[in-house]
Motif scaffolding. Structure first.
Motif, PDB file in Angstrom:
ATOM      1  N   THR A   1       0.868  -1.172   0.000  1.00  0.00           N
ATOM      2  CA  THR A   1       0.000   0.000   0.000  1.00  0.00           C
ATOM      3  C   THR A   1       0.906   1.222   0.000  1.00  0.00           C
ATOM      4  O   THR A   1       1.768   1.367   0.868  1.00  0.00           O
ATOM      5  CB  THR A   1      -0.924   0.011   1.233  1.00  0.00           C
ATOM      6  N   LEU A   2       0.696   2.075  -1.006  1.00  0.00           N
ATOM      7  CA  LEU A   2       1.503   3.289  -1.168  1.00  0.00           C
ATOM      8  C   LEU A   2       0.621   4.519  -1.029  1.00  0.00           C
ATOM      9  O   LEU A   2      -0.542   4.509  -1.427  1.00  0.00           O
ATOM     10  CB  LEU A   2       2.142   3.318  -2.562  1.00  0.00           C
ATOM     11  N   PHE A   3       1.217   5.579  -0.503  1.00  0.00           N
ATOM     12  CA  PHE A   3       0.561   6.877  -0.519  1.00  0.00           C
ATOM     13  C   PHE A   3       1.296   7.723  -1.541  1.00  0.00           C
ATOM     14  O   PHE A   3       2.487   7.992  -1.399  1.00  0.00           O
ATOM     15  CB  PHE A   3       0.605   7.552   0.855  1.00  0.00           C
ATOM     16  N   LYS A   4       0.562   8.116  -2.605  1.00  0.00           N
ATOM     17  CA  LYS A   4       1.148   8.941  -3.665  1.00  0.00           C
ATOM     18  C   LYS A   4       1.006  10.404  -3.263  1.00  0.00           C
ATOM     19  O   LYS A   4      -0.106  10.924  -3.170  1.00  0.00           O
ATOM     20  CB  LYS A   4       0.439   8.691  -4.993  1.00  0.00           C
ATOM     21  N   GLN A   5       2.142  11.045  -3.006  1.00  0.00           N
ATOM     22  CA  GLN A   5       2.117  12.411  -2.497  1.00  0.00           C
ATOM     23  C   GLN A   5       1.530  13.402  -3.498  1.00  0.00           C
ATOM     24  O   GLN A   5       0.707  14.235  -3.121  1.00  0.00           O
ATOM     25  CB  GLN A   5       3.534  12.831  -2.096  1.00  0.00           C
TER      26      GLN A   5
ATOM     27  N   LYS B   1      10.949  -2.659  -9.313  1.00  0.00           N
ATOM     28  CA  LYS B   1      12.402  -2.564  -9.091  1.00  0.00           C
ATOM     29  C   LYS B   1      12.739  -1.498  -8.056  1.00  0.00           C
ATOM     30  O   LYS B   1      13.629  -1.685  -7.234  1.00  0.00           O
ATOM     31  CB  LYS B   1      13.121  -2.270 -10.408  1.00  0.00           C
ATOM     32  N   VAL B   2      12.020  -0.374  -8.073  1.00  0.00           N
ATOM     33  CA  VAL B   2      12.255   0.695  -7.097  1.00  0.00           C
ATOM     34  C   VAL B   2      11.814   0.256  -5.704  1.00  0.00           C
ATOM     35  O   VAL B   2      12.434   0.611  -4.701  1.00  0.00           O
ATOM     36  CB  VAL B   2      11.518   1.990  -7.521  1.00  0.00           C
TER      37      VAL B   2
ATOM     38  N   ALA C   1      11.087   7.372  -4.901  1.00  0.00           N
ATOM     39  CA  ALA C   1      10.881   8.331  -5.982  1.00  0.00           C
ATOM     40  C   ALA C   1      10.937   7.555  -7.282  1.00  0.00           C
ATOM     41  O   ALA C   1      11.932   6.889  -7.570  1.00  0.00           O
ATOM     42  CB  ALA C   1      11.961   9.400  -5.946  1.00  0.00           C
ATOM     43  N   LEU C   2       9.860   7.637  -8.043  1.00  0.00           N
ATOM     44  CA  LEU C   2       9.769   6.939  -9.318  1.00  0.00           C
ATOM     45  C   LEU C   2       9.733   7.972 -10.430  1.00  0.00           C
ATOM     46  O   LEU C   2       8.870   8.856 -10.440  1.00  0.00           O
ATOM     47  CB  LEU C   2       8.517   6.062  -9.360  1.00  0.00           C
TER      48      LEU C   2
ATOM     49  N   MET D   1       5.581  11.705 -16.696  1.00  0.00           N
ATOM     50  CA  MET D   1       4.961  12.928 -16.164  1.00  0.00           C
ATOM     51  C   MET D   1       5.810  13.579 -15.073  1.00  0.00           C
ATOM     52  O   MET D   1       5.363  14.496 -14.404  1.00  0.00           O
ATOM     53  CB  MET D   1       3.569  12.598 -15.617  1.00  0.00           C
ATOM     54  N   GLY D   2       7.016  13.095 -14.885  1.00  0.00           N
ATOM     55  CA  GLY D   2       7.898  13.657 -13.870  1.00  0.00           C
ATOM     56  C   GLY D   2       8.110  12.696 -12.709  1.00  0.00           C
ATOM     57  O   GLY D   2       7.630  11.570 -12.713  1.00  0.00           O
ATOM     58  N   LYS D   3       8.809  13.176 -11.715  1.00  0.00           N
ATOM     59  CA  LYS D   3       9.118  12.357 -10.547  1.00  0.00           C
ATOM     60  C   LYS D   3       7.896  12.239  -9.655  1.00  0.00           C
ATOM     61  O   LYS D   3       7.203  13.221  -9.393  1.00  0.00           O
ATOM     62  CB  LYS D   3      10.265  12.981  -9.763  1.00  0.00           C
ATOM     63  N   ARG D   4       7.621  11.004  -9.203  1.00  0.00           N
ATOM     64  CA  ARG D   4       6.507  10.730  -8.299  1.00  0.00           C
ATOM     65  C   ARG D   4       7.068  10.188  -6.990  1.00  0.00           C
ATOM     66  O   ARG D   4       7.783   9.187  -6.981  1.00  0.00           O
ATOM     67  CB  ARG D   4       5.552   9.685  -8.894  1.00  0.00           C
TER      68      ARG D   4
END
Length: 166
Positions: A102-106, A137-138, A149-150, A154-157
């Motif tokens: 479970t991830l929280f996408k900032q 992989k990350v 950080a992925l 669309m940029g860094k997430r």
């Protein structure tokens, strides 16, 4: 015998079969128990279709039989090379193959959940990602509380790891 001496109507049509999900040469074909069961179910379905077509045995079924035979061959290669990963043996506090995270996408201010699975089992609509994917992989070897950080088109997430389950 040269193909030049075969009558055109006697030539067998070669079916075009889309390849299975990419598994680079030398990479172990890891699967979950569920993933192997899905492969076997697919195999049984193809065998049933093949049997039905052979029983009907008419001229138009020949191409379909060749298509199914080719798909079965590719599938049997995957099944024979599959290595089941016992999820109970994975370190429960780290992300490895089979983990559900479970991830929280900032940036999006939302939670999401992914399971890391084999290449044939991956299906983003079911939140199952291949162990070869950039996100997997990350995430590998990370723990609850870590921030990853992925880099995406669309940029860094940035994402916080909130929960790891097996």
């Amino acid at each position: 015998m040269s193909r030049g001496f075969v009558k055109e109507e006697d030539q067998e049509e070669i079916p075009i079969v889309a390849p299975r999900a990419n598994l680079p040469f030398g990479v172990v074909n890891y699967v979950t128990n569920n993933g192997l069961e899905e492969l076997k179910q697919e195999q049984n379905l193809l065998l049933e279709q093949q049997k039905t077509l052979i029983e009907e045995s008419n001229e138009t079924n020949r191409v379909q039989i060749n298509y199914i035979t080719t798909k079965l061959s590719l599938l049997e290669d995957r099944i024979s090379s599959a290595r089941i990963v016992d999820l109970s043996t994975q370190p429960q506090n780290e992300i490895h193959f089979g983990a559900t995270i479970t991830l929280f996408k900032q940036e999006e201010n939302c939670k999401c959940q992914y399971q890391i699975v084999g290449v044939d089992e991956a299906n983003i609509s079911l939140n199952k990602i291949s162990f070869l994917s950039p996100l997997a992989k990350v995430l590998r070897n990370k723990k609850v509380g870590d921030v990853i950080a992925l880099q995406t088109p669309m940029g860094k997430r940035n994402m916080n790891i909130e929960l790891i389950e097996y």
